[in-house]
Design an enzyme around this catalytic site. Structure first.
Site, mmCIF file in Angstrom:
data_model
loop_
_atom_site.group_PDB
_atom_site.id
_atom_site.type_symbol
_atom_site.label_atom_id
_atom_site.label_comp_id
_atom_site.label_asym_id
_atom_site.label_seq_id
_atom_site.Cartn_x
_atom_site.Cartn_y
_atom_site.Cartn_z
ATOM 1 N N THR A 114 0.361 -1.451 0.268
ATOM 2 C CA THR A 114 0.387 0.354 0.347
ATOM 3 C C THR A 114 1.121 1.168 0.308
ATOM 4 O O THR A 114 1.922 1.001 0.648
ATOM 5 C CB THR A 114 -1.207 -0.332 1.123
ATOM 6 O OG1 THR A 114 -1.377 0.771 1.501
ATOM 7 C CG2 THR A 114 -0.147 -0.668 2.800
ATOM 8 N N TYR A 138 -1.105 0.690 10.346
ATOM 9 C CA TYR A 138 -1.716 -0.570 9.289
ATOM 10 C C TYR A 138 -0.930 -0.257 8.531
ATOM 11 O O TYR A 138 -0.240 -1.110 7.254
ATOM 12 C CB TYR A 138 -3.145 -0.169 8.645
ATOM 13 C CG TYR A 138 -3.551 -0.188 7.214
ATOM 14 C CD1 TYR A 138 -3.587 -1.252 6.744
ATOM 15 C CD2 TYR A 138 -2.832 0.273 6.161
ATOM 16 C CE1 TYR A 138 -3.701 -1.892 5.323
ATOM 17 C CE2 TYR A 138 -2.964 0.157 4.998
ATOM 18 C CZ TYR A 138 -3.359 -1.542 4.765
ATOM 19 O OH TYR A 138 -3.598 -1.251 2.755
#
Ligand code: UDP
Length: 333
Positions: A114, A138
């Protein structure tokens, strides 16, 4: 080639499974259905299991030559409130998967990473040599796994591609699968639900950012473009290409207001909206420099924002009625 797709019952994994199958690969889906949907695996062999469960994984890995790993949790806000869940599901269990891959002799691994690994970048568009300085658990969890892949490559020869997605959006053109998180936190499905009168007014998180219209800018990339990049990454590794970490984005940024305008254009409906405060942790602008994926994988995002919203709207109208996709309770500044 046979490929194990972890998280193949989820949003991006279910698209990748279809694109792989259309490219002539044999696909085994491995998913514990904790957040994925069994009906999205129709037409595929589904193996139910946790990625941390070595006993279930080993026989599955014996049947494939490559792994695409999508199974993960992906809510930034939740990761701040419950880091334990994120480090367990995005680091601890995937390490068990990685160890099982090494032991089973898997030599090709494509990882769903990501742009959150970059944190708040000093400049956009973002190139891959931007320092990885994630600002939430995250992003840290994804960076950790990228680093594990780098170390396993050096030590054990496991070959990998880490693909850093920008904003995945849109749906398969067949209408068979699309985005449906529960709860839903993403802009496009929430804007569609608001337009359809099936959800609350869209909350616009901040209009005081240093951008032309004051709302955040993101690089929205069609999920099937992402899926195609995975197939190309696999072919690259298969052909002896070097391990890589590559951005997957279009290189074009759109503001929240521009996305809302596109939703209104495609649906022909107004998007009821409410301006609220900024969502904590949202950087003003995140846009990819996708040149490396183009050079190394011969990949380009082919679909436009209009294609993204049209396919998402088609899916929104066709998806099973029991998938409500309601917004998550988010706290605003
Ligand atoms: N956003 C918004 N309202 C929403 C959801 C998102 O204004 O209900 C904004 C959010 O602040 C961000 C952009 O839309 O600037 C994209 O957010 P999303 O959650 O879809 O993806 P993210 O960028 O967090 O991965």
């Amino acid at each position: 080639m046979a490929v194990l797709v972890t998280g193949g019952a989820g949003y991006i994994g279910s698209h990748a499974a279809r694109v792989l199958q259309r490219a002539g690969q044999k696909v085994l889906i491995y998913d514990n259905l904790s957040t994925g949907y069994e009906f999205l695996t129709q037409g595929f062999e589904l193996l139910r299991g946790d990625i941390g469960d070595r006993t279930r994984l080993m026989p599955a890995l014996k049947r494939v030559q490559a792994v695409m790993h999508f199974a993960a949790h992906c809510y930034v806000g939740e990761s701040v409130q419950n880091p334990r869940k994120y480090f367990s599901n995005n680091v601890e269990s995937p390490l068990a998967l990685l160890n099982a891959c090494v032991d089973a002799g898997i030599s090709r691994f494509v990882f769903s990473s990501t742009c959150a690994v970059y944190g708040v970048p000093a400049k956009v568009p973002i190139t891959e040599d931007t320092p990885r300085l994630p600002v939430n658990p995250y992003g840290v969890s994804k960076m950790f796994f990228e680093r594990a892949l780098e170390a396993y490559n050096q030590a054990y020869g496991l070959r990998y591609a880490s693909l850093r997605y920008f904003n995945a959006a849109g749906a398969d053109e067949s209408g068979e699968t699309g985005e449906c998180h529960d709860p839903e936190s993403h802009l496009i499905p929430l804007a569609l639900a608001a337009a359809a009168g099936a959800g609350p007014p869209l909350q616009i998180f901040g209009t005081d950012y240093p951008t032309p219209d004051g709302t955040c800018i993101r690089d929205y990339v069609h999920v099937n473009d992402l899926a195609e990049a995975h197939v190309k990454a696999l072919q690259h590794l298969d052909g002896g290409g070097d391990c890589l970490a590559a951005n997957l984005g279009t290189g074009d940024g759109y503001s929240v207001m521009e996305v809302v305008a596109m939703v209104e254009k495609i649906t022909g409906k107004k998007v009821p909206r409410q301006i609220v405060g900024r969502r904590p942790g949202d950087p003003p602008a995140l846009v990819a420099d996708p040149a490396l994926a183009h050079e190394r994988l011969q990949w380009n995002a082919r679909r436009s924002l209009s294609d993204i919203v049209s396919t998402a709207w088609q899916w929104w109208q066709r998806k099973p009625a029991n998938l409500s996709c309601q917004p998550s309770p988010v706290s605003n500044a």
